[in-house]
Scaffold this motif. Structure first.
Motif, PDB file in Angstrom:
ATOM      1  N   ILE A 216       2.716   4.120 -16.415  1.00 39.46           N
ATOM      2  CA  ILE A 216       3.304   3.010 -15.925  1.00 39.46           C
ATOM      3  C   ILE A 216       2.534   1.750 -15.241  1.00 39.46           C
ATOM      4  CG2 ILE A 216       5.195   4.703 -14.983  1.00 39.46           C
ATOM      5  CD1 ILE A 216       4.159   4.379 -12.244  1.00 39.46           C
ATOM      6  N   ARG A 217       3.296   0.849 -15.354  1.00 43.61           N
ATOM      7  CA  ARG A 217       2.618  -0.399 -14.878  1.00 43.61           C
ATOM      8  C   ARG A 217       3.193  -1.123 -13.475  1.00 43.61           C
ATOM      9  NH1 ARG A 217       1.644  -4.679 -19.651  1.00 43.61           N
ATOM     10  NH2 ARG A 217       0.142  -2.923 -20.166  1.00 43.61           N
ATOM     11  N   LEU A 218       2.408  -1.127 -12.454  1.00 43.74           N
ATOM     12  CA  LEU A 218       3.167  -2.018 -11.401  1.00 43.74           C
ATOM     13  C   LEU A 218       2.368  -3.284 -11.264  1.00 43.74           C
ATOM     14  CD1 LEU A 218       2.994   1.084  -8.984  1.00 43.74           C
ATOM     15  CD2 LEU A 218       4.716   0.314 -10.296  1.00 43.74           C
ATOM     16  N   VAL A 219       2.932  -4.608 -11.274  1.00 39.91           N
ATOM     17  CA  VAL A 219       2.615  -5.703 -11.011  1.00 39.91           C
ATOM     18  C   VAL A 219       2.241  -5.989  -9.693  1.00 39.91           C
ATOM     19  CG1 VAL A 219       2.772  -8.220 -11.901  1.00 39.91           C
ATOM     20  CG2 VAL A 219       3.538  -6.300 -13.343  1.00 39.91           C
ATOM     21  N   ASP A 220       1.376  -6.930  -9.296  1.00 43.16           N
ATOM     22  CA  ASP A 220       1.222  -7.431  -8.023  1.00 43.16           C
ATOM     23  C   ASP A 220       1.193  -8.984  -7.983  1.00 43.16           C
ATOM     24  OD1 ASP A 220       0.474  -6.925  -5.086  1.00 43.16           O
ATOM     25  OD2 ASP A 220      -1.539  -7.970  -5.440  1.00 43.16           O
ATOM     26  N   THR A 221       0.215  -9.653  -7.941  1.00 43.93           N
ATOM     27  CA  THR A 221       0.070 -11.178  -7.732  1.00 43.93           C
ATOM     28  C   THR A 221      -1.186 -11.707  -8.403  1.00 43.93           C
ATOM     29  OG1 THR A 221       0.250 -13.136  -6.343  1.00 43.93           O
ATOM     30  CG2 THR A 221      -1.076 -11.009  -5.568  1.00 43.93           C
TER      31      THR A 221
ATOM     32  N   ALA B 152       0.858  -1.282   0.001  1.00 41.83           N
ATOM     33  CA  ALA B 152      -0.154  -0.193   0.147  1.00 41.83           C
ATOM     34  C   ALA B 152       0.709   1.371  -0.073  1.00 41.83           C
ATOM     35  CB  ALA B 152      -0.878   0.017   1.266  1.00 41.83           C
ATOM     36  N   ALA B 153       2.122   1.167   0.651  1.00 42.58           N
ATOM     37  CA  ALA B 153       2.807   2.330   0.775  1.00 42.58           C
ATOM     38  C   ALA B 153       3.598   2.783  -0.461  1.00 42.58           C
ATOM     39  CB  ALA B 153       4.027   2.071   1.827  1.00 42.58           C
ATOM     40  N   GLN B 154       3.895   1.711  -1.387  1.00 46.16           N
ATOM     41  CA  GLN B 154       4.440   1.859  -2.709  1.00 46.16           C
ATOM     42  C   GLN B 154       3.471   2.447  -3.579  1.00 46.16           C
ATOM     43  OE1 GLN B 154       5.536  -2.193  -3.527  1.00 46.16           O
ATOM     44  NE2 GLN B 154       7.929  -1.831  -2.935  1.00 46.16           N
ATOM     45  N   LEU B 155       2.191   1.869  -3.628  1.00 45.42           N
ATOM     46  CA  LEU B 155       1.126   2.397  -4.416  1.00 45.42           C
ATOM     47  C   LEU B 155       0.707   3.963  -4.150  1.00 45.42           C
ATOM     48  CD1 LEU B 155      -0.482   1.332  -6.676  1.00 45.42           C
ATOM     49  CD2 LEU B 155      -2.401   0.588  -4.709  1.00 45.42           C
ATOM     50  N   ALA B 156       0.918   4.333  -2.731  1.00 45.27           N
ATOM     51  CA  ALA B 156       0.667   5.636  -2.371  1.00 45.27           C
ATOM     52  C   ALA B 156       1.597   6.754  -3.225  1.00 45.27           C
ATOM     53  CB  ALA B 156       0.723   5.798  -0.851  1.00 45.27           C
ATOM     54  N   LYS B 157       2.852   6.006  -3.193  1.00 43.28           N
ATOM     55  CA  LYS B 157       3.922   7.057  -3.655  1.00 43.28           C
ATOM     56  C   LYS B 157       3.795   7.041  -5.290  1.00 43.28           C
ATOM     57  CE  LYS B 157       6.669   6.586   0.531  1.00 43.28           C
ATOM     58  NZ  LYS B 157       7.953   5.914   1.114  1.00 43.28           N
ATOM     59  N   ALA B 158       3.403   6.111  -5.880  1.00 46.31           N
ATOM     60  CA  ALA B 158       3.508   5.917  -7.250  1.00 46.31           C
ATOM     61  C   ALA B 158       3.105   7.165  -7.982  1.00 46.31           C
ATOM     62  CB  ALA B 158       3.016   4.581  -7.724  1.00 46.31           C
ATOM     63  N   SER B 159       3.787   7.569  -9.219  1.00 45.46           N
ATOM     64  CA  SER B 159       3.113   8.518 -10.037  1.00 45.46           C
ATOM     65  C   SER B 159       3.709   8.343 -11.335  1.00 45.46           C
ATOM     66  CB  SER B 159       3.469   9.920  -9.455  1.00 45.46           C
ATOM     67  OG  SER B 159       4.738  10.006  -9.535  1.00 45.46           O
TER      68      SER B 159
ATOM     69  N   GLY C 250      -1.549 -12.123 -11.641  1.00 43.06           N
ATOM     70  CA  GLY C 250      -2.254 -11.508 -12.688  1.00 43.06           C
ATOM     71  C   GLY C 250      -2.807 -10.235 -12.495  1.00 43.06           C
ATOM     72  N   LEU C 251      -2.757  -9.696 -11.207  1.00 40.05           N
ATOM     73  CA  LEU C 251      -3.314  -8.184 -10.918  1.00 40.05           C
ATOM     74  C   LEU C 251      -2.136  -7.271 -11.271  1.00 40.05           C
ATOM     75  CD1 LEU C 251      -5.574  -6.576  -9.604  1.00 40.05           C
ATOM     76  CD2 LEU C 251      -4.104  -6.936  -7.486  1.00 40.05           C
ATOM     77  N   PHE C 252      -2.503  -6.269 -11.941  1.00 32.08           N
ATOM     78  CA  PHE C 252      -1.710  -5.249 -11.916  1.00 32.08           C
ATOM     79  C   PHE C 252      -2.377  -3.954 -12.185  1.00 32.08           C
ATOM     80  CE2 PHE C 252      -2.440  -6.515 -16.437  1.00 32.08           C
ATOM     81  CZ  PHE C 252      -2.915  -5.399 -17.080  1.00 32.08           C
ATOM     82  N   ILE C 253      -1.740  -2.718 -12.130  1.00 38.60           N
ATOM     83  CA  ILE C 253      -2.381  -1.454 -12.197  1.00 38.60           C
ATOM     84  C   ILE C 253      -1.563  -0.744 -13.464  1.00 38.60           C
ATOM     85  CG2 ILE C 253      -0.903  -0.546 -10.098  1.00 38.60           C
ATOM     86  CD1 ILE C 253      -3.347   1.226  -9.374  1.00 38.60           C
ATOM     87  N   GLU C 254      -2.401   0.220 -13.909  1.00 39.11           N
ATOM     88  CA  GLU C 254      -1.755   1.110 -14.857  1.00 39.11           C
ATOM     89  C   GLU C 254      -2.074   2.642 -14.330  1.00 39.11           C
ATOM     90  OE1 GLU C 254      -3.148   0.259 -18.811  1.00 39.11           O
ATOM     91  OE2 GLU C 254      -1.705  -1.476 -19.243  1.00 39.11           O
ATOM     92  N   ILE C 255      -1.033   3.328 -14.416  1.00 34.55           N
ATOM     93  CA  ILE C 255      -1.154   4.640 -13.562  1.00 34.55           C
ATOM     94  C   ILE C 255      -0.594   5.693 -14.957  1.00 34.55           C
ATOM     95  CG2 ILE C 255      -0.304   6.242 -11.685  1.00 34.55           C
ATOM     96  CD1 ILE C 255       0.204   3.792 -10.191  1.00 34.55           C
ATOM     97  N   SER C 256      -1.468   6.470 -15.020  1.00 28.86           N
ATOM     98  CA  SER C 256      -1.427   7.517 -16.134  1.00 28.86           C
ATOM     99  C   SER C 256      -1.158   8.659 -15.284  1.00 28.86           C
ATOM    100  CB  SER C 256      -2.206   7.550 -17.089  1.00 28.86           C
ATOM    101  OG  SER C 256      -3.556   7.847 -16.572  1.00 28.86           O
ATOM    102  N   ARG C 257      -1.135   9.724 -16.014  1.00 34.06           N
ATOM    103  CA  ARG C 257      -1.143  11.230 -15.376  1.00 34.06           C
ATOM    104  C   ARG C 257      -2.453  11.679 -14.895  1.00 34.06           C
ATOM    105  NH1 ARG C 257       2.801  12.112 -19.366  1.00 34.06           N
ATOM    106  NH2 ARG C 257       1.219  12.951 -20.643  1.00 34.06           N
ATOM    107  N   THR C 258      -3.619  10.892 -15.433  1.00 36.24           N
ATOM    108  CA  THR C 258      -5.113  11.329 -14.921  1.00 36.24           C
ATOM    109  C   THR C 258      -5.640  10.447 -14.301  1.00 36.24           C
ATOM    110  OG1 THR C 258      -5.710  10.469 -17.206  1.00 36.24           O
ATOM    111  CG2 THR C 258      -5.209  12.832 -17.053  1.00 36.24           C
ATOM    112  N   ARG C 259      -5.537   9.113 -14.246  1.00 34.33           N
ATOM    113  CA  ARG C 259      -6.096   8.113 -13.493  1.00 34.33           C
ATOM    114  C   ARG C 259      -5.182   6.983 -13.157  1.00 34.33           C
ATOM    115  NH1 ARG C 259     -10.154   5.506 -17.882  1.00 34.33           N
ATOM    116  NH2 ARG C 259      -8.663   4.322 -18.949  1.00 34.33           N
TER     117      ARG C 259
END
Length: 410
Positions: free
Chosen positions: A19-24, A4-11, A26-35
């Motif tokens: 940018i794409r951050l991979v979890d476990t 959760a800490a890494q996610l809060a700091k990611a931009s 098959g779950l991952f998150i794509e973070i753009s400048r707007t969402r």
């Protein structure tokens, strides 16, 4: 694996679209400048695809893991076609809740309750429903991480109830162990969580007077208490019969044998486990002459067996009655009803030089190893009878200002 800490700091940096951050799993998150959007990558019929399951931060990391497991579970049972964009609300409707923490925790609680007393069971149920389930209840138990539990512990710590926090950590650890025996995968540890509760406070004890002269002042104040005579009798007897306050306050006339000069506390009212309450022996405390005299002054009602009835017939007096009386006398910060046991234990040994084992037996304490076997709780009743008479005699001497040196055991 994400935290959760890494996610809060990611931009997303200015020179990238996302940018794409991979979890476990098959779950991952794509973070753009707007969402920031959560996705699950999956494969079926040899084809790889992905589906969106929610938006961050509206959907937390723990919630995203839960939705990921639900989606993959539905996919395995052919509930979702390849390329499905099923929303979490649809997923919830199809996937069983057996893997949710709240389902497993409540099942554990219901299986544990029969071996607990009602107070213990109520405490753990309230702790589970108030402190734990609102935060991680709908999370897949295998998706819970230590960082998720930190939020639970931090909220308890903020209330300043460290002991509740310790109990909660032990409870969660027990639930995880039990869930493991039920076939659930556990990927979380409670190790280190106790450090989030801060340093322990100095141990607090029930207020108790251990100075003989000061105790005499207190006893004189009680003797001149002008409130309810039943409450005055209850306070006086609490110092002559050093049982736990509830054991005396809830007593019925059947518990007292004034001919044999004994107070018998049923096993069901003693501080024991549910199993021991059902199978254990009663505890006998000999009565002194002074205690019997006070009991004889109390009225008896045919319709109410309570020795200390409240104004509402059929109910014993509340525990607030004696406490309020002691406070009104100005002794609330120096003496409590439960503290009478410490008074008996301390002055009995240090002033009257009474037998340590007899004191422990009378208090219904577990005997130390070196004393166990030499004594039984119901043994040496005559010795304890003499001890309780000497104790009440000393209380009389302290109250009236007389010398009590002749009562000291040689």
């Amino acid at each position: 694996m994400l935290t959760a800490a890494q996610l809060a700091k990611a931009s997303c940096p200015p020179n990238k679209a996302y940018i794409r951050l991979v979890d476990t799993a098959g779950l991952f998150i794509e973070i753009s400048r707007t969402r920031a959007r959560w996705y699950v990558r999956f494969q079926k019929n040899g084809k790889q695809s992905r589906t969106s399951i929610g938006v961050y931060p509206q959907m937390s990391l723990a919630e995203a893991r839960t939705q990921c497991y639900r989606f993959l579970g539905g996919l395995a049972s052919n509930q979702y076609p390849v390329g499905s964009t099923a929303k979490p609300s649809i997923i919830k409707a199809h996937i069983t809740e057996r893997e949710m923490f709240q389902t497993i925790a409540r099942k554990w609680l219901n299986k544990s309750k029969p071996g607990w007393g009602p107070v213990h069971a109520d405490r753990y149920e309230r702790m589970l429903e108030r402190d734990v389930i609102p935060r991680i209840g709908t999370t897949h138990i295998s998706a819970i991480k230590t960082v998720d539990l930190s939020g639970v512990v931090d909220a308890i710590s903020a209330r300043g109830v460290r002991e509740t926090g310790k109990r909660c950590i032990r409870m969660i650890e027990t639930i995880f162990k039990w869930a493991g025996t039920e076939g659930h995968e556990i990927n979380c540890s409670t190790a280190g969580l106790i450090t989030r509760l801060g340093a322990p406070k100095a141990e607090e004890h029930f207020p108790a007077i251990t100075d003989p002269a000061e105790l005499g002042e207190f006893l004189r104040a009680v003797k001149h208490y002008h409130g309810s005579p039943v409450i005055r009798a209850l306070i006086e007897l609490q110092f002559m019969i050093p049982c736990r306050p509830s054991e005396l306050r809830l007593a019925t006339w059947d518990d007292f044998n004034l001919e044999a000069m004994e107070f018998t506390i049923p096993s069901s009212r003693l501080k024991r486990t549910v199993a021991n309450k059902a199978a254990g022996d009663a505890h006998i405390i000999p009565l002194s002459r002074q205690a019997a005299e006070i009991l004889k002054t109390l009225p008896r009602f045919v319709s109410d067996p309570s020795v200390f009835p409240s104004s509402k017939r059929g109910r014993p007096i509340s525990d607030n009655g004696a406490r309020t009386a002691i406070i009104s006398l100005g002794w609330g910060e120096r003496q409590s009803m439960h503290g009478s046991r410490a008074v008996f234990r301390t002055l009995g040994e240090e002033v009257l030089k009474l037998d340590q084992a007899l004191l422990e037996i009378t208090l219904h304490h577990r005997l130390a190893d070196q004393l166990r076997g030499a004594y039984r709780r119901v043994s040496r009743l005559d010795d304890r009878r003499a001890m309780m008479q000497a104790w009440s005699d000393m209380l009389d001497c302290l109250r009236t200002g007389q010398d009590y040196s002749h009562l000291v055991q040689k």
